[in-house]
Design a protein around this motif. Structure first.
Motif, PDB file in Angstrom:
ATOM      1  N   GLU A 228       0.796  -1.167  -0.070  1.00  0.00           N
ATOM      2  CA  GLU A 228       0.032   0.132   0.059  1.00  0.00           C
ATOM      3  C   GLU A 228       0.795   1.195   0.129  1.00  0.00           C
ATOM      4  O   GLU A 228       1.936   1.249   0.530  1.00  0.00           O
ATOM      5  CB  GLU A 228      -0.896   0.010   1.295  1.00  0.00           C
ATOM      6  CG  GLU A 228      -1.904  -0.844   1.335  1.00  0.00           C
ATOM      7  CD  GLU A 228      -2.841  -0.769   2.656  1.00  0.00           C
ATOM      8  OE1 GLU A 228      -4.001  -1.474   2.528  1.00  0.00           O
ATOM      9  OE2 GLU A 228      -2.418  -0.045   3.464  1.00  0.00           O
TER      10      GLU A 228
ATOM     11  N   ARG B  36       0.848   4.839   1.567  1.00  0.00           N
ATOM     12  CA  ARG B  36       0.177   5.696   2.659  1.00  0.00           C
ATOM     13  C   ARG B  36       0.864   6.897   3.079  1.00  0.00           C
ATOM     14  O   ARG B  36       2.082   7.158   2.698  1.00  0.00           O
ATOM     15  CB  ARG B  36       0.188   4.703   4.031  1.00  0.00           C
ATOM     16  CG  ARG B  36      -0.428   3.452   3.900  1.00  0.00           C
ATOM     17  CD  ARG B  36      -0.914   2.814   5.299  1.00  0.00           C
ATOM     18  NE  ARG B  36       0.335   2.866   6.002  1.00  0.00           N
ATOM     19  CZ  ARG B  36       1.058   1.547   5.986  1.00  0.00           C
ATOM     20  NH1 ARG B  36       0.824   0.762   5.073  1.00  0.00           N
ATOM     21  NH2 ARG B  36       2.099   1.733   6.732  1.00  0.00           N
TER      22      ARG B  36
ATOM     23  N   SER C 189      -3.681   7.858   6.232  1.00  0.00           N
ATOM     24  CA  SER C 189      -4.621   7.606   5.116  1.00  0.00           C
ATOM     25  C   SER C 189      -3.797   6.980   3.799  1.00  0.00           C
ATOM     26  O   SER C 189      -2.549   6.936   3.909  1.00  0.00           O
ATOM     27  CB  SER C 189      -5.145   9.018   4.563  1.00  0.00           C
ATOM     28  OG  SER C 189      -5.688   9.745   5.616  1.00  0.00           O
ATOM     29  N   VAL C 190      -4.684   6.264   3.145  1.00  0.00           N
ATOM     30  CA  VAL C 190      -3.827   5.785   1.925  1.00  0.00           C
ATOM     31  C   VAL C 190      -3.889   6.640   0.866  1.00  0.00           C
ATOM     32  O   VAL C 190      -4.578   7.772   0.807  1.00  0.00           O
ATOM     33  CB  VAL C 190      -4.716   4.245   1.483  1.00  0.00           C
ATOM     34  CG1 VAL C 190      -4.900   3.301   2.459  1.00  0.00           C
ATOM     35  CG2 VAL C 190      -6.161   4.878   0.969  1.00  0.00           C
TER      36      VAL C 190
ATOM     37  N   ALA D   6      -4.611   7.174  -3.016  1.00  0.00           N
ATOM     38  CA  ALA D   6      -4.919   6.405  -4.346  1.00  0.00           C
ATOM     39  C   ALA D   6      -4.347   7.185  -5.414  1.00  0.00           C
ATOM     40  O   ALA D   6      -3.764   8.269  -5.353  1.00  0.00           O
ATOM     41  CB  ALA D   6      -6.413   6.893  -4.231  1.00  0.00           C
TER      42      ALA D   6
ATOM     43  N   ASP E 208      -4.527   1.511  -6.617  1.00  0.00           N
ATOM     44  CA  ASP E 208      -5.886   1.654  -6.759  1.00  0.00           C
ATOM     45  C   ASP E 208      -6.324   2.618  -5.739  1.00  0.00           C
ATOM     46  O   ASP E 208      -5.895   3.402  -5.100  1.00  0.00           O
ATOM     47  CB  ASP E 208      -6.723   0.169  -6.748  1.00  0.00           C
ATOM     48  CG  ASP E 208      -6.420  -0.549  -5.328  1.00  0.00           C
ATOM     49  OD1 ASP E 208      -5.833   0.386  -4.132  1.00  0.00           O
ATOM     50  OD2 ASP E 208      -6.781  -1.657  -5.204  1.00  0.00           O
ATOM     51  N   ALA E 209      -7.746   2.780  -5.841  1.00  0.00           N
ATOM     52  CA  ALA E 209      -8.463   3.638  -4.739  1.00  0.00           C
ATOM     53  C   ALA E 209      -8.273   3.396  -3.294  1.00  0.00           C
ATOM     54  O   ALA E 209      -8.410   4.294  -2.471  1.00  0.00           O
ATOM     55  CB  ALA E 209     -10.007   3.360  -5.035  1.00  0.00           C
ATOM     56  N   GLN E 210      -7.840   2.104  -3.037  1.00  0.00           N
ATOM     57  CA  GLN E 210      -7.442   1.794  -1.799  1.00  0.00           C
ATOM     58  C   GLN E 210      -5.802   2.102  -1.401  1.00  0.00           C
ATOM     59  O   GLN E 210      -5.564   1.580  -0.261  1.00  0.00           O
ATOM     60  CB  GLN E 210      -7.781   0.415  -1.399  1.00  0.00           C
ATOM     61  CG  GLN E 210      -9.249   0.258  -1.141  1.00  0.00           C
ATOM     62  CD  GLN E 210     -10.145   0.295  -2.329  1.00  0.00           C
ATOM     63  OE1 GLN E 210      -9.652  -0.299  -3.410  1.00  0.00           O
ATOM     64  NE2 GLN E 210     -11.197   1.070  -2.295  1.00  0.00           N
ATOM     65  N   GLY E 211      -5.061   2.604  -2.358  1.00  0.00           N
ATOM     66  CA  GLY E 211      -3.782   2.645  -2.211  1.00  0.00           C
ATOM     67  C   GLY E 211      -2.966   1.553  -2.374  1.00  0.00           C
ATOM     68  O   GLY E 211      -1.799   1.281  -2.174  1.00  0.00           O
ATOM     69  N   ARG E 212      -3.613   0.473  -2.839  1.00  0.00           N
ATOM     70  CA  ARG E 212      -3.013  -0.851  -3.129  1.00  0.00           C
ATOM     71  C   ARG E 212      -2.097  -1.099  -4.544  1.00  0.00           C
ATOM     72  O   ARG E 212      -2.695  -0.557  -5.437  1.00  0.00           O
ATOM     73  CB  ARG E 212      -3.736  -1.837  -3.002  1.00  0.00           C
ATOM     74  CG  ARG E 212      -4.534  -2.039  -1.500  1.00  0.00           C
ATOM     75  CD  ARG E 212      -5.647  -3.158  -1.297  1.00  0.00           C
ATOM     76  NE  ARG E 212      -6.650  -2.861  -2.305  1.00  0.00           N
ATOM     77  CZ  ARG E 212      -7.972  -3.384  -2.026  1.00  0.00           C
ATOM     78  NH1 ARG E 212      -8.231  -4.064  -1.156  1.00  0.00           N
ATOM     79  NH2 ARG E 212      -8.898  -2.912  -2.996  1.00  0.00           N
TER      80      ARG E 212
ATOM     81  N   ASP F 251       5.173  -1.923   2.059  1.00  0.00           N
ATOM     82  CA  ASP F 251       4.166  -0.500   1.906  1.00  0.00           C
ATOM     83  C   ASP F 251       5.383   0.657   1.864  1.00  0.00           C
ATOM     84  O   ASP F 251       6.357   0.624   2.373  1.00  0.00           O
ATOM     85  CB  ASP F 251       3.612  -0.459   3.311  1.00  0.00           C
ATOM     86  CG  ASP F 251       2.521  -1.651   3.497  1.00  0.00           C
ATOM     87  OD1 ASP F 251       1.937  -2.190   2.358  1.00  0.00           O
ATOM     88  OD2 ASP F 251       2.052  -1.775   4.571  1.00  0.00           O
TER      89      ASP F 251
END
Length: 275
Positions: free
Chosen positions: A101, A103, A107-108, A110, A131-135, A174
């Motif tokens: 991720e 971060r 917060s992540v 995106a 992606d939208a979740q930071g992944r 991460d």
């Protein structure tokens, strides 16, 4: 009309064990003279064959791709005898998956641009977006050391180093982007080698003057270096500051003038322990 002498390259694609045939692998033949000539998928027994290759277009390179990722490269194949068949088997290189991720604070992030640089072999580079979740996820990363850089949409960035140790391994890395106005690295006395994790770093307004230690002094921020000797501070006001690193009897100090409080463009500080 004079026909060019030609030859053929035959072979098999083998898995990382060097023995198991791999079907459905995209094999590409590349001429040093003319670039990519043709490509095909390996057969059920891992076999491939390229014919009518002009001798004069060599040497040839064979590339093998699995799911769009380069998994092997075999350069320097020379065809020197007309109508001869040269046999070259391709063994896929071991690889793993890297995911994580991006971060910032709690917060992540995106849509961050994430780049992975392999530091082994062919030194392949990969790129994707969180992606939208930071992944993010990178399949087929060569075994060995690597580095990841993530850049947020506002330009802030961070790096992290890691390693894929074995074929099929899944590594979680991460990337944390700091909201720092001033960031930097502490180096050992040689000025080249980062100090590593756990070194105390202090940010003191210049008005406090120079001191042997800033530990416990009011109005001074403190933090500790990470594994790469990096540190960062959120600076609330412009001005001139001392950045001092302290580790037992070791001391290093630099002076920084902060004129920009935008964390998207942090001021970089370099601190070297005194010889």
């Amino acid at each position: 009309l004079k026909l060019q002498p030609i030859g053929e390259i035959h072979g098999r694609v083998l898995d990382v064990d060097g023995a198991t045939p791999r079907a459905g692998v995209q094999v590409r033949v590349i001429s040093r003279q003319r670039g990519i000539l043709t490509q095909m998928l390996s057969g059920p027994d891992g076999s491939f064959a390229f014919d009518t290759l002009p001798l004069s277009d060599g040497p040839y390179t064979l590339d093998a791709f699995v799911d769009g990722r380069l998994r092997a490269r075999l350069p320097g194949t020379v065809l020197s005898v007309p109508n001869a068949i040269v046999t070259r088997d391709i063994v896929l290189s071991p690889s793993g998956t890297v995911l994580g991720e991006v971060r910032r604070g709690g917060s992540v992030v995106a849509d961050a641009l994430v780049r992975l640089q392999s530091l082994e072999g062919l030194r392949l580079a990969f790129e994707t977006r969180a992606d939208a979740q930071g992944r993010f996820r990178f399949p087929a990363v060569p075994v060995g050391d690597l580095e990841i850089q993530a850049t947020a949409p506002n330009g802030q960035n961070a790096r992290v180093a890691g390693r894929v140790s074995a074929d099929g391994e899944q590594v979680v890395l991460d990337v944390v982007i700091a909201d720092d106005t001033l960031a930097g690295t502490v180096f050992q006395r040689d000025g080249v080698t980062p100090v590593g994790a756990g070194v105390a770093v202090y940010l003191a307004p210049k008005s406090l003057g120079t001191r042997y230690t800033y530990d416990g002094v009011a109005g001074v921020q403190s933090t500790k270096t990470d594994a790469e000797g990096r540190f960062g501070f959120v600076v609330a006001a412009t001005g001139t500051y001392f950045v001092q690193a302290e580790d037992a009897l070791e001391r290093g100090r630099s002076e920084s003038v902060v004129v920009n409080l935008n964390p998207a463009q942090p001021l970089e500080s370099r601190v070297v322990f005194l010889a």
